[in-house]
Design an enzyme around this catalytic site. Structure first.
Site, mmCIF file in Angstrom:
data_model
loop_
_atom_site.group_PDB
_atom_site.id
_atom_site.type_symbol
_atom_site.label_atom_id
_atom_site.label_comp_id
_atom_site.label_asym_id
_atom_site.label_seq_id
_atom_site.Cartn_x
_atom_site.Cartn_y
_atom_site.Cartn_z
ATOM 1 N N GLU A 11 1.526 21.313 7.070
ATOM 2 C CA GLU A 11 2.506 22.344 6.743
ATOM 3 C C GLU A 11 1.824 23.317 5.804
ATOM 4 O O GLU A 11 1.370 22.934 4.715
ATOM 5 C CB GLU A 11 3.738 21.748 6.072
ATOM 6 C CG GLU A 11 4.796 22.786 5.733
ATOM 7 C CD GLU A 11 5.913 22.211 4.880
ATOM 8 O OE1 GLU A 11 6.211 22.813 3.820
ATOM 9 O OE2 GLU A 11 6.461 21.159 5.244
ATOM 10 N N CYS A 17 6.389 28.016 -0.213
ATOM 11 C CA CYS A 17 5.827 28.458 1.066
ATOM 12 C C CYS A 17 6.870 29.204 1.881
ATOM 13 O O CYS A 17 6.536 30.015 2.746
ATOM 14 C CB CYS A 17 5.262 27.277 1.842
ATOM 15 S SG CYS A 17 6.396 25.899 2.045
#
Length: 871
Positions: free
Chosen positions: A627, A661
């Site tokens: 990720e 993020c």
């Protein structure tokens, strides 16, 4: 209806249809809004006022997001008091019209976290309005708002009465919401306040206007219970009980009852000793027939009359239409001739008492929000009786360890190659027993870990604040996410790791089962040092793997604390090891011959390096779950509500100092409304407070370390040369590695060269006709993590959803705060490999699938088949 409308448009032409819709909206506005200006509203009220009907005028609009808007609202209220006062002086109405005031309109940060600032800046405005209303001798009522503002509003009321010069004026009033469980206590508070100041206070009792929002907010926050009742009958009973409490204090309270329910009016008339002291209030546009009858019987009536321009009406109109049309609405049922009068006059106390389950069974309490698992426990940070002890516990915390160390087989070791080899050797030896343990044993360890996280809340939050720079709300949110990961993966494992029987021919048994892969290396990042760290580890462990974890070098103490809790929860010390360190440690772990899988969260560059290293190894093909970041964009169209856009931009771009993020990096605004939204955004950014993340009033803490700080400074320097500054928040007293939240208008999306991991927002303008081109430019960045849209047009939502290549798409909300099990999180393209964390497919990637096919007839025959044939 769609086809019919299409034919009508084709026949009459779009201009005529537009004019018809405009007229319909004008009619709706007239039904529910008294006038666009206070002057027009007063003129419209003249006939009813002559009959003795009182009007309470409210300035329509959302709460202030900026100091400039708050100042404008203040001036609007001042002007309204002047106009209403002059009207009353001229017309001598027997019951003077008044003004209703929203505190959220007078201050952009009217919230408990900003208590001192609110008291310092809002109080003078409210005092000035009250003193002005007192001089004009017209009533002024302070409206009630959301439940988490109640405590602050009561403090403001007390402080104002202590400091205002109101003379003998008895026009001051406050609204009380009966749907709040605290309503009787609030009435008791105001009665005590009136006695203490030897002054009569008006109380306007209403059902409440934010019920659905209060339910949702309590569930999202994981509170212990709702602040409001979940059944309408219970609210009705609360209303009558509150009315009784008000009528018992008429020496000090001037009671006003906001209702459109004839049965409620009858109840109150029966309760009252003297109907002359009563006043009943309706919303303009609702309950006219009932109130006309009441006026004919000499009862005191009042109309709550919104005033405002039509461009701010939509949200208000929708709520009024929904209220009128709801099946439970008295107004709706009154005009439904199929409903007997006896049904309309049922006693709400009897209806409530008839329910065996007092709560509404279809509305889940926050702890029981999810099937099969307990929701993580939140805290009401607007309650000083909660935040006081929490802050004290955090301040008194002293860590049990002060340096990074490896934990291998439960013992501290120096970080290095020796620790790595010992960790893999221990995992090799202990792994098979852990992999073959019943799934219930592994899942129970995660459940216990979730409980331990909540038990050790103050310690973990203290570490997140001090080491990770988290603000108090962000530390709490991360702790809750980590807890949710543990409980959700335990739940999924119990379902996913059951042996599955598959179809086949008679005499053959086919079964599919999941097993652990071996030893997983979990490498996590610093921006969620607890939630991401534990999420990867919990998934790998419950799938039957041994785990060696490397946390980010910036946050080793959070990882050490979590590791001790993992072992305390029952995970064997030789099954899970912690080895902190930098890039060299991560590279050594990934390169080890015993690695059976890698879970990584971090930069795209590091993910590529890990991928190459794994591909270059001889031996088994090792799966990578990665990720990474995102170039996350929010598209806004001209139908979007500017206040909601600004709220969500502030949250998405600047919460956690932009170090998520999923944080908003690119804001795409339509040319028609860009200037209006940017003006509001500037004002909202001006209200942000930077500083010590351990203080409740801090909105933005420091960035993680000096290299990150310098990289952001370098990007800001490029922006100064090549972009147009919109606004930069003042650093104030913040000292150290702080980056001020800032917004810049850039030439194009292509201008951005990569992800900017901090509180820097980039804005582009677009033409609505070029929406597809805009989407293509966003997709061309190669990232595909989060994307957002603010629009009130369903067609636009479906179009953007179908064409924007992102893993998580958010409509009319912020881009951050994905909830485990509700919004599985993860991207595509340069943003990750999937599967999504916190989703139903995540555990499968940590396991291998095995099938056993057993030919039962080989043992001499299929007994089950023979028995079935003979029965």
């Amino acid at each position: 209806p769609g086809a019919a409308l299409g034919k009508l448009v084709a026949k009459l032409g779009q201009p005529m249809i537009r004019e018809a819709i405009k007229m319909a909206m004008q009619w709706l506005a007239d039904q529910f809004v008294m006038g666009e200006t206070i002057g027009k509203a007063l003129e419209r009220s003249r006939n009813a006022a002559a009959r003795g009907v009182r009007f309470s005028f409210d300035m329509l609009g959302e709460g202030a997001r900026t100091a400039m808007v708050a100042e404008r609202y203040f001036e609007d209220y001042r002007r309204a008091i002047d106009v209403v006062g002059a009207f009353q002086a001229t017309h001598k109405s027997p019951r003077a019209p008044g003004i209703s005031v929203k505190l959220s309109a007078l201050h952009p940060r009217y919230e408990m976290a900003q208590r001192e600032k609110t008291l310092r800046e809002l109080m003078p405005r409210l005092a000035a309005l009250c003193e002005q209303a007192a001089r004009a001798d017209i009533p002024l009522t302070v409206d009630a708002e959301e439940a988490d503002r109640l405590q602050l509003s009561l403090e403001i009321a007390g402080t104002m009465l202590d400091n205002c010069s109101l003379g003998g004026w008895e026009g001051l009033g406050f609204a009380v919401q009966a749907y709040q469980k605290r309503a009787p206590a609030v009435i008791e508070f105001f009665a005590g306040l009136a006695k203490a100041h030897n002054r009569k206070i008006g109380l306007r009792l209403v059902k409440g206007a934010y019920w659905d929002s209060e339910i949702k907010r309590a569930q999202e926050r994981g509170l212990g219970d709702f602040p409001v009742f979940t059944r309408k009958e219970n609210t009705d009973v609360s209303y009558l009980a509150s009315a009784r409490a008000m009528l018992a204090e008429t020496d000090w309270i001037k009671p006003v009852f906001g209702t459109h329910n004839a049965m409620t009016v009858a109840h109150i008339l029966e309760l009252a000793d003297d109907p002359a002291v009563l006043e009943f209030q309706r919303l303009h546009g609702m309950g006219e027939d009932l109130y006309r009858r009441m006026e004919g019987e000499g009862l005191g009536t009042c109309v709550y009359a919104p005033v405002g321009m039509h461009d701010v009406l939509l949200g208000y109109l929708v709520r009024r239409i929904l209220e009128n049309g709801a099946n439970s609405s008295f107004v709706h049922r009154l005009y439904d001739r199929s409903i007997p009068v006896a049904t309309l006059t049922e006693d709400p106390a009897a209806l409530a008492g008839a329910h065996v389950e007092k709560r509404h069974p279809a509305i889940r309490t926050p702890p029981d929000l999810f099937d099969g698992r307990r929701n993580s426990q939140g805290l009401d940070l607007s309650d000083p009786f909660v935040t006081g002890p929490l802050l004290a516990d955090i301040a008194s915390f002293r860590p049990k360890f002060y340096r990074a160390a490896a934990l291998v087989e439960g013992k501290e070791m120096e970080i290095g190659g020796g620790a790595i080899e010992q960790a893999f050797a221990a995992a090799r030896k202990a792994g098979p027993a852990w992999a073959h343990a019943p799934i219930e044993i592994r899942a129970a360890c995660l459940d216990r870990l979730g409980d331990l996280l909540e038990t050790n809340r103050a310690e973990l939050m203290a570490l997140l604040i001090r080491e990770g720079g988290k603000t108090l709300p962000d530390a709490l949110a991360e702790l809750r996410e980590a807890t949710d990961f543990c409980r959700y993966y335990a739940l999924r494992a119990r379902a996913d790791f059951q042996t599955l029987d598959l179809p086949g021919p008679a005499g053959e048994r086919n079964q599919l089962r999941l097993v652990g892969r071996g030893t997983f290396v979990c490498i996590s990042t610093w921006n969620f040092p607890l939630a991401i760290f534990l999420g990867q580890i919990a998934a790998a462990l419950v799938a039957g793997n041994s785990v060696i974890a490397k946390p980010a070098p910036q946050t080793p103490l959070v990882a050490l604390c979590a590791t001790r809790l993992i072992h305390e929860a029952g995970v064997p010390t030789d099954v899970f090891a912690l080895i902190p360190g930098g890039t060299e440690i991560g590279s050594a772990l990934v390169a080890h011959k015993d690695v059976a899988g890698v879970a990584f969260t971090g930069s795209c560059a590091t993910a590529r390096a890990i991928n190459r290293a794994l591909a270059a190894k001889d031996g088994p093909i090792v799966p990578l779950i990665a990720e990474t970041g995102g170039q996350n964009a929010m598209i806004v169209d001209s139908s979007a509500l500017p206040e909601q856009v600004v709220d969500d931009v502030i949250t998405s771009a600047f919460r956690s100092a932009g170090q998520r993020c999923s944080a908003l990096r690119i804001l795409c605004l339509p040319e028609a409304t860009a200037d209006k939204i940017l003006t509001m955004l500037k004002g909202a950014m001006e209200e942000l407070r930077l500083g010590d993340p351990g203080k409740l009033e801090t909105d933005v803490g420091p960035v993680i370390d000096r290299p990150a700080w310098q990289k952001l400074l370098d990007h800001a320097e490029r922006l100064r040369k090549e972009a147009k500054e919109i606004f930069t928040t003042a650093l104030g007293d913040a000292k150290g590695i702080f980056i001020a939240p800032q917004a810049w208008e850039i030439p194009s999306i292509e201008w951005l060269e990569g992800e900017v991991f901090g509180p820097i927002l980039h804005v582009v303008r677009y033409r609505p006709a070029a929406l597809d081109q805009l989407i293509a430019e966003i997709n061309a960045t190669g990232f595909g993590l989060t994307g957002g849209l603010h629009s009130r047009i369903d067609h636009t939502m479906r179009h953007v959803e179908g064409n924007l290549d992102v893993g998580n798409f958010y409509v009319n909300r912020s881009l951050i705060g994905a909830v485990v099990g509700s919004q599985p999180f993860g991207g595509e393209g340069m943003s990750g490999t999937g599967p999504k964390a916190g989703g139903p497919h995540y555990l499968l990637r940590f396991a291998a699938e095995r099938v056993t096919s057993n030919n039962l007839t080989a043992a001499g025959g299929n007994a089950s088949l023979l028995i079935a044939a003979s029965s």
